[in-house]
Design a protein around this motif. Structure first.
Motif, PDB file in Angstrom:
ATOM      1  N   PRO A 163      25.625  19.188  47.495  1.00  0.00           N
ATOM      2  CA  PRO A 163      26.823  18.849  46.660  1.00  0.00           C
ATOM      3  C   PRO A 163      27.454  17.816  47.416  1.00  0.00           C
ATOM      4  N   HIS A 170      34.037  19.272  45.136  1.00  0.00           N
ATOM      5  CA  HIS A 170      34.812  20.434  45.211  1.00  0.00           C
ATOM      6  C   HIS A 170      36.108  20.318  44.790  1.00  0.00           C
ATOM      7  N   VAL A 211      34.984  21.124  40.851  1.00  0.00           N
ATOM      8  CA  VAL A 211      34.491  22.499  40.512  1.00  0.00           C
ATOM      9  C   VAL A 211      34.010  23.187  41.770  1.00  0.00           C
ATOM     10  N   THR A 212      33.674  24.348  41.731  1.00  0.00           N
ATOM     11  CA  THR A 212      33.389  25.093  42.864  1.00  0.00           C
ATOM     12  C   THR A 212      31.759  25.296  43.000  1.00  0.00           C
ATOM     13  N   SER A 213      30.889  25.018  41.823  1.00  0.00           N
ATOM     14  CA  SER A 213      29.666  25.131  42.138  1.00  0.00           C
ATOM     15  C   SER A 213      29.042  24.307  40.972  1.00  0.00           C
ATOM     16  N   TYR A 214      27.594  23.997  41.452  1.00  0.00           N
ATOM     17  CA  TYR A 214      26.960  23.333  39.949  1.00  0.00           C
ATOM     18  C   TYR A 214      27.015  24.040  38.824  1.00  0.00           C
ATOM     19  N   ALA A 215      26.684  25.442  38.876  1.00  0.00           N
ATOM     20  CA  ALA A 215      26.869  26.071  37.536  1.00  0.00           C
ATOM     21  C   ALA A 215      28.181  25.527  36.696  1.00  0.00           C
ATOM     22  N   ASP A 216      29.342  25.233  37.548  1.00  0.00           N
ATOM     23  CA  ASP A 216      30.505  25.023  36.874  1.00  0.00           C
ATOM     24  C   ASP A 216      30.328  23.582  36.115  1.00  0.00           C
ATOM     25  N   HIS A 249      27.862  16.338  40.481  1.00  0.00           N
ATOM     26  CA  HIS A 249      28.118  17.309  41.458  1.00  0.00           C
ATOM     27  C   HIS A 249      27.366  16.914  42.793  1.00  0.00           C
ATOM     28  N   TYR A 250      26.173  16.307  42.665  1.00  0.00           N
ATOM     29  CA  TYR A 250      25.509  16.107  43.854  1.00  0.00           C
ATOM     30  C   TYR A 250      25.640  14.423  44.137  1.00  0.00           C
TER      31      TYR A 250
END
Length: 183
Positions: A11, A16, A19-24, A57-58
């Motif tokens: 990430p 952050h 979102v808190t994770s890629y799934a978000d 995200h990345y």
């Protein structure tokens, strides 16, 4: 010859903030659905814009690329919709769309702002621009909405034209929406 092995994506440090994770990221783009009736070329560009937002995200900069891509889709359908748009510069097409009522004032302003950002990037006036998702998601969402609106109107018009042609071929004349009479 040495082969460079790229690491698995991690990430972006700035991710952050939104979102808190890629799934978000899925939730961030869940409403960006390409509707039926959108020409395949524009649909492909819109799907790419949506995926670029997810991948930001990345690589945070992908959110800016997503906005530029979504504007390409809008330009494609706008040129289809506006008579004589052809090879005219985009600012003239936007003005013609606004003058003819195809675009409302907000849409024309959005497209012109996007055009200016795109031009600064493409023509080297801005070497690097980062639009955080807080800016890019609403812009891409607006592109999806404009394309959907244009294509829904075109789909309705094409459907009406086909129905009218079939009705005419049936030997009946349309007098009103309530009744038909023989020719």
């Amino acid at each position: 010859m040495t082969t460079q092995r790229l690491p698995f994506p991690v990430p972006d440090d700035r991710a952050h903030h939104f979102v808190t994770s890629y799934a978000d990221m899925r939730d961030l783009v869940k409403d960006l659905v390409v509707p039926d009736g959108v020409p395949e070329a524009a649909a492909t560009v819109l799907r790419t814009a949506r995926e670029l937002l997810r991948q930001s995200h990345y690589s945070y900069e992908f959110s800016t690329v997503a906005v530029m891509h979504s504007l390409i889709a809008v330009e494609m359908v706008l040129r289809d919709r506006i008579l004589g748009a052809g090879e005219k510069p985009l600012h003239q097409v936007i003005k013609q769309g606004a003058d003819s009522g195809i675009l409302n004032a907000r849409q024309a302003e959005y497209l012109d702002d996007g055009r200016k950002i795109r031009n600064r990037l493409v023509h080297g006036h801005t070497a690097h621009a980062v639009m955080p998702p807080a800016m890019s998601v609403p812009m891409v969402t607006t592109s999806f909405a404009i394309v959907s609106q244009f294509c829904a109107a075109l789909t309705w018009h094409r459907s009406w034209t086909v129905c009218h042609r079939r009705w005419s071929e049936s030997g009946l004349s349309v007098v009103s929406a309530d009744r038909a009479v023989p020719p």
